[in-house]
Design a protein around this motif. Sequence first.
Motif, mmCIF file in Angstrom:
data_model
loop_
_atom_site.group_PDB
_atom_site.id
_atom_site.type_symbol
_atom_site.label_atom_id
_atom_site.label_comp_id
_atom_site.label_asym_id
_atom_site.label_seq_id
_atom_site.Cartn_x
_atom_site.Cartn_y
_atom_site.Cartn_z
ATOM 1 N N TYR A 22 0.806 -1.222 0.000
ATOM 2 C CA TYR A 22 0.000 0.000 0.000
ATOM 3 C C TYR A 22 0.843 1.277 0.000
ATOM 4 O O TYR A 22 0.278 2.372 0.066
ATOM 5 C CB TYR A 22 -0.964 -0.033 1.196
ATOM 6 N N GLY A 77 -11.197 -7.661 2.788
ATOM 7 C CA GLY A 77 -10.081 -6.763 3.032
ATOM 8 C C GLY A 77 -9.204 -7.348 4.119
ATOM 9 O O GLY A 77 -9.381 -8.507 4.519
ATOM 10 N N PHE A 182 -10.583 -2.355 1.366
ATOM 11 C CA PHE A 182 -10.042 -3.693 1.127
ATOM 12 C C PHE A 182 -8.575 -3.791 1.551
ATOM 13 O O PHE A 182 -7.974 -4.866 1.469
ATOM 14 C CB PHE A 182 -10.193 -4.101 -0.344
ATOM 15 N N GLY A 183 -8.007 -2.672 1.982
ATOM 16 C CA GLY A 183 -6.627 -2.676 2.476
ATOM 17 C C GLY A 183 -6.615 -2.437 3.977
ATOM 18 O O GLY A 183 -7.628 -2.642 4.657
ATOM 19 N N PHE A 293 -8.430 -3.827 -10.375
ATOM 20 C CA PHE A 293 -8.391 -4.339 -9.008
ATOM 21 C C PHE A 293 -7.033 -5.035 -8.842
ATOM 22 O O PHE A 293 -6.651 -5.835 -9.695
ATOM 23 C CB PHE A 293 -9.533 -5.348 -8.849
ATOM 24 N N SER A 295 -5.548 -6.198 -5.493
ATOM 25 C CA SER A 295 -5.418 -7.201 -4.432
ATOM 26 C C SER A 295 -6.621 -7.154 -3.504
ATOM 27 O O SER A 295 -7.240 -6.098 -3.331
ATOM 28 C CB SER A 295 -4.147 -6.969 -3.616
ATOM 29 N N PHE A 296 -6.959 -8.296 -2.963
ATOM 30 C CA PHE A 296 -7.989 -8.392 -1.923
ATOM 31 C C PHE A 296 -7.695 -9.657 -1.132
ATOM 32 O O PHE A 296 -6.672 -10.325 -1.379
ATOM 33 C CB PHE A 296 -9.406 -8.378 -2.525
ATOM 34 N N CYS A 318 -3.850 -12.633 1.244
ATOM 35 C CA CYS A 318 -3.964 -11.581 0.234
ATOM 36 C C CYS A 318 -3.660 -12.165 -1.139
ATOM 37 O O CYS A 318 -2.594 -12.764 -1.332
ATOM 38 C CB CYS A 318 -2.978 -10.449 0.539
ATOM 39 N N ASN A 393 -6.137 1.751 -1.954
ATOM 40 C CA ASN A 393 -5.567 0.523 -1.390
ATOM 41 C C ASN A 393 -5.805 -0.735 -2.232
ATOM 42 O O ASN A 393 -5.150 -1.741 -2.000
ATOM 43 C CB ASN A 393 -6.114 0.293 0.020
ATOM 44 N N SER A 394 -6.754 -0.718 -3.146
ATOM 45 C CA SER A 394 -6.973 -1.964 -3.904
ATOM 46 C C SER A 394 -7.207 -1.786 -5.400
ATOM 47 O O SER A 394 -7.110 -2.760 -6.140
ATOM 48 C CB SER A 394 -8.129 -2.775 -3.305
#
Length: 408
Positions: A22, A77, A182-183, A293, A295-296, A318, A393-394
Amino acid sequence: MESAQTLQRPQVDVPATDFDPYADEVLDDPYPHYEMLRELGPVFYLSRYNAYGIARHAEIDAVLRDPVTFCSSAGVGLANFHMEEPWRKPSIILEADPPMHGRTRKVVAGLLAPASINKLRPTFERQAELLVERILDKGSFDAVTDLCEAYPLKVFADAVGIPAEGREKYLLPYGDMVFNAFGPVNERFKACLAKAQDGAIAWIAEVCRRENLTPDGFGAQLYKAADEGLLAPEEAPMLVRTLLSAGLDTTVFTLCNAILSFSRHPEQWAHVHANPALARQALEEVLRYESTFHSFYRTTTREVEVAGVPMANEQKVCVFIGSANRDPRRWGESADKFDVTRRASGNLAFGTGIHGCAGQMIARLEGEIVLTALAKRVRNIRLEGKPVIHYNNSVRGYTSMPVSVSAD
Ligand code: OVM
């Protein structure tokens, strides 16, 4: 549960890394970092966040196809909803497991099925053609505001059936919050939440109410599904919220990534310009090459091994889908090359398995239509300055992108 086989196998050490997915510098250009993560091994440990990470295509695909072991109801997340309070009421489709997920998913899938969205095609095409004529008239413009944001804010929000008033002010900031969530709860998350609390959250709740929706849109259809007993009455506005959460920022950023990729690879635009029928496969390559998108998470529901690495129950995992889409193990040595003639299907930009993006067909429809309208009229797409990245963040996209276009 520890099986006899697990015990016989030598204990595998998980490579740990203090890599921060992030950090601004990572979001600026994540791809060299993703290569480093893939080379650590099939599974690694993000020590900063106490979560496992997976950056290779095959293992991410396997995790996403096993929703019983890797669940969504604890949140997708970093936050584990079993231990932390979510920032909003959990989504009844995204943050749900079977059997609840199957019920809500079926209703949403019905709304967004090809037969239903194909009816939107003429309207979507007309709006794309109008926007393309407008940017050609201008010559130089901001591709983010004048095209990539303008298009979904008009056509998708109209399709859902929400009022025009307030869209520009509130819709994208709301999605920005959803995707930041989601982060981790970092400064980016906190600043965004403060902004969303200043109007956007309340506005979204208001436009999800039945009386504020047009009679034929997706929103109204969700209320009709509730009338028919397919949903509980309070579930209809929750799924309107889902459409507004998931359906705007994502398509806006995908269009940004398309315009930027083509401005940086004029020879690829030349292909599409020469043959507009390539638009759909070109869009698929944009989704692979510059995932929207990135990462999640999933959460383990039991002790499990991934590629020989044992994980305990209740662990956050993740999945770096932006990395899977550049994994040479899946895409070969040309994984980092933007090539609209490639077969990009099998990319994980929309996830996969039971939670694979329910809106992916309408998202592709929007992208294909915009690229087709551009291909028919625009010979050159030139970047006229440095694009300004939108840190989230995602999801990855831009806040501004000075571009010029010229017709034939
Ligand atoms: C939802 C939701 C929100 C954001 C994204 C998403 C990627 C779903 O509210 O259900 O899918």
